[in-house]
Design a protein around this motif. Structure first.
Motif, PDB file in Angstrom:
ATOM      1  N   LEU A  68       0.832  -1.199   0.000  1.00 22.17           N
ATOM      2  CA  LEU A  68       0.000   0.000   0.000  1.00 22.17           C
ATOM      3  C   LEU A  68       0.868   1.253   0.000  1.00 22.17           C
ATOM      4  CD1 LEU A  68      -2.846   1.162   0.109  1.00 22.17           C
ATOM      5  CD2 LEU A  68      -2.784   0.947   2.609  1.00 22.17           C
ATOM      6  N   GLN A  69       1.954   1.223   0.776  1.00 19.44           N
ATOM      7  CA  GLN A  69       2.868   2.356   0.796  1.00 19.44           C
ATOM      8  C   GLN A  69       3.574   2.520  -0.551  1.00 19.44           C
ATOM      9  OE1 GLN A  69       3.084   4.541   3.310  1.00 19.44           O
ATOM     10  NE2 GLN A  69       1.517   3.343   4.368  1.00 19.44           N
ATOM     11  N   ALA A  70       3.797   1.399  -1.218  1.00 24.30           N
ATOM     12  CA  ALA A  70       4.492   1.445  -2.510  1.00 24.30           C
ATOM     13  C   ALA A  70       3.584   1.901  -3.639  1.00 24.30           C
ATOM     14  CB  ALA A  70       5.065   0.068  -2.846  1.00 24.30           C
ATOM     15  N   ALA A  71       2.265   1.782  -3.453  1.00 21.03           N
ATOM     16  CA  ALA A  71       1.323   2.012  -4.545  1.00 21.03           C
ATOM     17  C   ALA A  71       1.409   3.427  -5.100  1.00 21.03           C
ATOM     18  CB  ALA A  71      -0.099   1.699  -4.085  1.00 21.03           C
ATOM     19  N   VAL A  72       1.341   4.437  -4.227  1.00 21.70           N
ATOM     20  CA  VAL A  72       1.348   5.824  -4.708  1.00 21.70           C
ATOM     21  C   VAL A  72       2.669   6.154  -5.387  1.00 21.70           C
ATOM     22  CG1 VAL A  72       1.326   8.238  -3.986  1.00 21.70           C
ATOM     23  CG2 VAL A  72      -0.356   6.658  -3.053  1.00 21.70           C
ATOM     24  N   VAL A  73       3.780   5.808  -4.748  1.00 25.63           N
ATOM     25  CA  VAL A  73       5.094   6.060  -5.349  1.00 25.63           C
ATOM     26  C   VAL A  73       5.221   5.288  -6.662  1.00 25.63           C
ATOM     27  CG1 VAL A  73       7.577   5.708  -5.082  1.00 25.63           C
ATOM     28  CG2 VAL A  73       6.223   6.552  -3.158  1.00 25.63           C
ATOM     29  N   GLY A  74       4.713   4.058  -6.673  1.00 26.75           N
ATOM     30  CA  GLY A  74       4.793   3.246  -7.879  1.00 26.75           C
ATOM     31  C   GLY A  74       4.006   3.840  -9.034  1.00 26.75           C
ATOM     32  N   ILE A  75       2.814   4.348  -8.760  1.00 21.21           N
ATOM     33  CA  ILE A  75       2.003   4.968  -9.812  1.00 21.21           C
ATOM     34  C   ILE A  75       2.710   6.200 -10.367  1.00 21.21           C
ATOM     35  CG2 ILE A  75      -0.150   6.243 -10.228  1.00 21.21           C
ATOM     36  CD1 ILE A  75      -1.504   4.273  -8.267  1.00 21.21           C
ATOM     37  N   LEU A  76       3.293   6.997  -9.485  1.00 21.43           N
ATOM     38  CA  LEU A  76       4.064   8.159  -9.934  1.00 21.43           C
ATOM     39  C   LEU A  76       5.285   7.721 -10.749  1.00 21.43           C
ATOM     40  CD1 LEU A  76       4.025  10.421  -6.742  1.00 21.43           C
ATOM     41  CD2 LEU A  76       2.856  10.863  -8.906  1.00 21.43           C
ATOM     42  N   ALA A  77       5.935   6.646 -10.311  1.00 19.70           N
ATOM     43  CA  ALA A  77       7.124   6.151 -11.017  1.00 19.70           C
ATOM     44  C   ALA A  77       6.760   5.658 -12.419  1.00 19.70           C
ATOM     45  CB  ALA A  77       7.781   5.028 -10.216  1.00 19.70           C
ATOM     46  N   GLY A  88      13.452  13.106 -21.270  1.00 16.36           N
ATOM     47  CA  GLY A  88      13.032  14.257 -20.489  1.00 16.36           C
ATOM     48  C   GLY A  88      12.972  13.929 -19.009  1.00 16.36           C
ATOM     49  N   ILE A  89      12.376  14.819 -18.247  1.00 18.15           N
ATOM     50  CA  ILE A  89      12.165  14.595 -16.818  1.00 18.15           C
ATOM     51  C   ILE A  89      11.037  15.509 -16.373  1.00 18.15           C
ATOM     52  CG2 ILE A  89      13.792  16.361 -16.025  1.00 18.15           C
ATOM     53  CD1 ILE A  89      14.605  14.393 -13.784  1.00 18.15           C
ATOM     54  N   ASP A  90      10.263  15.068 -15.402  1.00 16.08           N
ATOM     55  CA  ASP A  90       9.156  15.883 -14.881  1.00 16.08           C
ATOM     56  C   ASP A  90       9.366  16.107 -13.387  1.00 16.08           C
ATOM     57  OD1 ASP A  90       6.863  17.180 -14.230  1.00 16.08           O
ATOM     58  OD2 ASP A  90       5.483  15.717 -15.083  1.00 16.08           O
ATOM     59  N   LEU A  91       9.883  17.284 -13.066  1.00 18.27           N
ATOM     60  CA  LEU A  91      10.120  17.630 -11.667  1.00 18.27           C
ATOM     61  C   LEU A  91       8.858  18.152 -10.982  1.00 18.27           C
ATOM     62  CD1 LEU A  91      13.538  19.504 -12.011  1.00 18.27           C
ATOM     63  CD2 LEU A  91      13.163  17.108 -11.403  1.00 18.27           C
ATOM     64  N   SER A  92       7.783  18.314 -11.737  1.00 17.79           N
ATOM     65  CA  SER A  92       6.572  18.926 -11.179  1.00 17.79           C
ATOM     66  C   SER A  92       5.551  17.923 -10.667  1.00 17.79           C
ATOM     67  CB  SER A  92       5.904  19.814 -12.239  1.00 17.79           C
ATOM     68  OG  SER A  92       5.342  19.035 -13.287  1.00 17.79           O
ATOM     69  N   ILE A  93       5.851  16.623 -10.729  1.00 18.07           N
ATOM     70  CA  ILE A  93       4.822  15.652 -10.371  1.00 18.07           C
ATOM     71  C   ILE A  93       4.391  15.757  -8.909  1.00 18.07           C
ATOM     72  CG2 ILE A  93       5.343  13.963 -12.163  1.00 18.07           C
ATOM     73  CD1 ILE A  93       6.968  12.406 -10.098  1.00 18.07           C
ATOM     74  N   ALA A 263       5.222  16.811  -1.774  1.00 16.48           N
ATOM     75  CA  ALA A 263       6.536  17.455  -1.780  1.00 16.48           C
ATOM     76  C   ALA A 263       7.665  16.447  -1.629  1.00 16.48           C
ATOM     77  CB  ALA A 263       6.600  18.501  -0.673  1.00 16.48           C
ATOM     78  N   ASP A 264       7.404  15.353  -0.921  1.00 14.77           N
ATOM     79  CA  ASP A 264       8.453  14.368  -0.651  1.00 14.77           C
ATOM     80  C   ASP A 264       8.389  13.167  -1.596  1.00 14.77           C
ATOM     81  OD1 ASP A 264       6.030  13.548   0.345  1.00 14.77           O
ATOM     82  OD2 ASP A 264       6.876  12.505   2.077  1.00 14.77           O
ATOM     83  N   LEU A 265       7.515  13.240  -2.612  1.00 13.78           N
ATOM     84  CA  LEU A 265       7.315  12.083  -3.482  1.00 13.78           C
ATOM     85  C   LEU A 265       8.139  12.131  -4.765  1.00 13.78           C
ATOM     86  CD1 LEU A 265       3.435  11.643  -3.188  1.00 13.78           C
ATOM     87  CD2 LEU A 265       5.221  10.293  -2.062  1.00 13.78           C
ATOM     88  N   LEU A 266       8.567  13.324  -5.171  1.00 11.50           N
ATOM     89  CA  LEU A 266       9.279  13.465  -6.437  1.00 11.50           C
ATOM     90  C   LEU A 266      10.544  12.624  -6.486  1.00 11.50           C
ATOM     91  CD1 LEU A 266      10.037  14.767  -9.141  1.00 11.50           C
ATOM     92  CD2 LEU A 266      10.982  16.691  -7.853  1.00 11.50           C
ATOM     93  N   LEU A 267      11.440  12.853  -5.530  1.00 10.94           N
ATOM     94  CA  LEU A 267      12.717  12.137  -5.556  1.00 10.94           C
ATOM     95  C   LEU A 267      12.533  10.637  -5.360  1.00 10.94           C
ATOM     96  CD1 LEU A 267      15.059  14.587  -3.592  1.00 10.94           C
ATOM     97  CD2 LEU A 267      14.829  14.276  -6.060  1.00 10.94           C
ATOM     98  N   ALA A 272      12.745   5.272  -7.723  1.00 15.38           N
ATOM     99  CA  ALA A 272      12.160   3.982  -8.094  1.00 15.38           C
ATOM    100  C   ALA A 272      12.419   3.655  -9.555  1.00 15.38           C
ATOM    101  CB  ALA A 272      10.658   3.987  -7.812  1.00 15.38           C
ATOM    102  N   THR A 273      12.306   4.657 -10.427  1.00 13.18           N
ATOM    103  CA  THR A 273      12.543   4.413 -11.850  1.00 13.18           C
ATOM    104  C   THR A 273      14.012   4.112 -12.129  1.00 13.18           C
ATOM    105  OG1 THR A 273      12.880   6.774 -12.325  1.00 13.18           O
ATOM    106  CG2 THR A 273      10.643   5.943 -12.478  1.00 13.18           C
TER     107      THR A 273
END
Length: 337
Positions: A68-77, A88-93, A263-267, A272-273
């Motif tokens: 469950l903790q991995a799900a949000v970070v994984g979807i963003l990744a 490219g890169i998306d620093l705004s996610i 704010a802490d999810l970008l990095l 993860a990627t």
């Protein structure tokens, strides 16, 4: 010596491949399988190690919480992987997560849950579209564009929310994104489904092949007839929509929409990627690798928490994992050379 490039006259031409390079599917199967297999071994070793130190860590409910903790970070990744493949890169996610969370929270008060979720995805996609258009039409470096929009979206989230969290999220909205299906949390189900779908898109669709071609050499891709701008912008839209879904999930789980969310999810998402094998210079990426990278980070974080390791030491551990992954990649490339 490389074979000469042949261009065929068509509206959507297949990306050009180097004659000495194996087909993309074979390359993905061989190289990706080894990387993903090693990630699974590391994840299993971490689970066993933390389980020995803290037996409750092996409990089924605890392992489900790790997913469950991995799900949000994984979807963003997953969304970030589409962008990174193009070079490219998306620093705004992270800021997009905040905007969509506030939007989802506000919409949920006056609209059915399904409509509020759809609008949150649309807001995220629009944020991604702005990034994509600035990169492809204005020809501004992705790093600079998304660094700028990161600040803009963060400010918009605070403006929309009036600087305060949005409370009173309806139960229907919470159940739609934070409930359970057959005992499995919905975010985990979404994470698994999106990983499978994204892997199929990347490996077996023309869109996925075009993204890889663009990341490998955008000029050659353009000469081959690929609409580089359109497909690159689409990658940013997908990343924005993924951030929109993540924002909705966080709002449903917390029961409130905090304008500082993400704010802490970008990095962590980029980590993860990278751990999953996606090249920061573009041209190659693995959706399954990004998913496993997110699970590895979540396992490492949860395990260190169970050992009462303070949060700032956990950040050091995650940073070390990123550097180690890059070093392993560098060593592997050197051996192949």
């Amino acid at each position: 010596m490389n074979q000469p490039i042949t261009l065929e006259a068509s509206d959507e031409q297949a990306p050009v491949r180097d004659a000495n390079r194996p087909p993309l599917d074979l390359r993905g199967l061989l190289g990706g399988a080894a990387r993903q297999g090693s990630l699974l071994v590391v994840i299993a070793a971490l689970i066993i190690g933390f389980g020995i130190a803290r037996p409750f860590f092996l409990d089924g409910s605890n392992l489900m919480n790790v997913l469950l903790q991995a799900a949000v970070v994984g979807i963003l990744a997953l969304g970030q992987t589409y962008v990174l493949i193009t070079g490219g890169i998306d620093l705004s996610i992270g800021s997009t997560v905040a905007v969509t969370a506030v939007a989802a929270g506000s919409f949920s008060h006056s609209m059915p849950a399904a409509v509020a979720i759809a609008l949150a995805l649309l807001v995220g996609a629009l944020c991604g579209l702005v990034n994509g258009l600035l990169v492809t039409i204005a020809k501004i470096t992705p790093f600079i564009v998304t660094l700028g929009t990161m600040g803009i979206y963060a400010g918009l989230a605070l403006i929309i929310a009036g600087g305060q969290a949005v409370y009173g999220i309806p139960v229907a909205f919470e159940n739609a994104l934070a409930g359970r299906i057959a005992g499995v949390p919905i975010p985990v189900v979404l994470f698994i489904v999106l990983t499978i779908v994204s892997s199929l898109v990347l490996r077996y669709t023309v869109f996925g092949e075009y993204l890889i071609a663009i990341g490998g050499n955008s000029e050659v891709a353009r000469l081959a007839g690929i609409q580089v701008g359109r497909h690159t912008a689409t990658a940013y839209v997908v990343a924005g929509a993924a951030a929109g879904l993540a924002g909705g999930i966080l709002t449903a789980r917390l029961g409130a929409a905090d304008p500082t969310l993400g704010a802490d999810l970008l990095l962590t998402a980029i980590a993860a990627t990278v751990i999953g094998g996606t090249k920061l210079e573009g041209g190659y990426g693995s959706m399954a690798g990004a998913a496993f990278g997110a699970v590895l980070i979540a396992t490492l974080t949860a395990g260190l928490t169970s050992l009462n390791v303070q949060a700032f030491y956990q950040q050091v551990a995650v940073g070390a994992a990123i550097i180690l992954a890059l070093l392993i990649d560098r060593i592997a490339k050197s051996r192949k050379a």
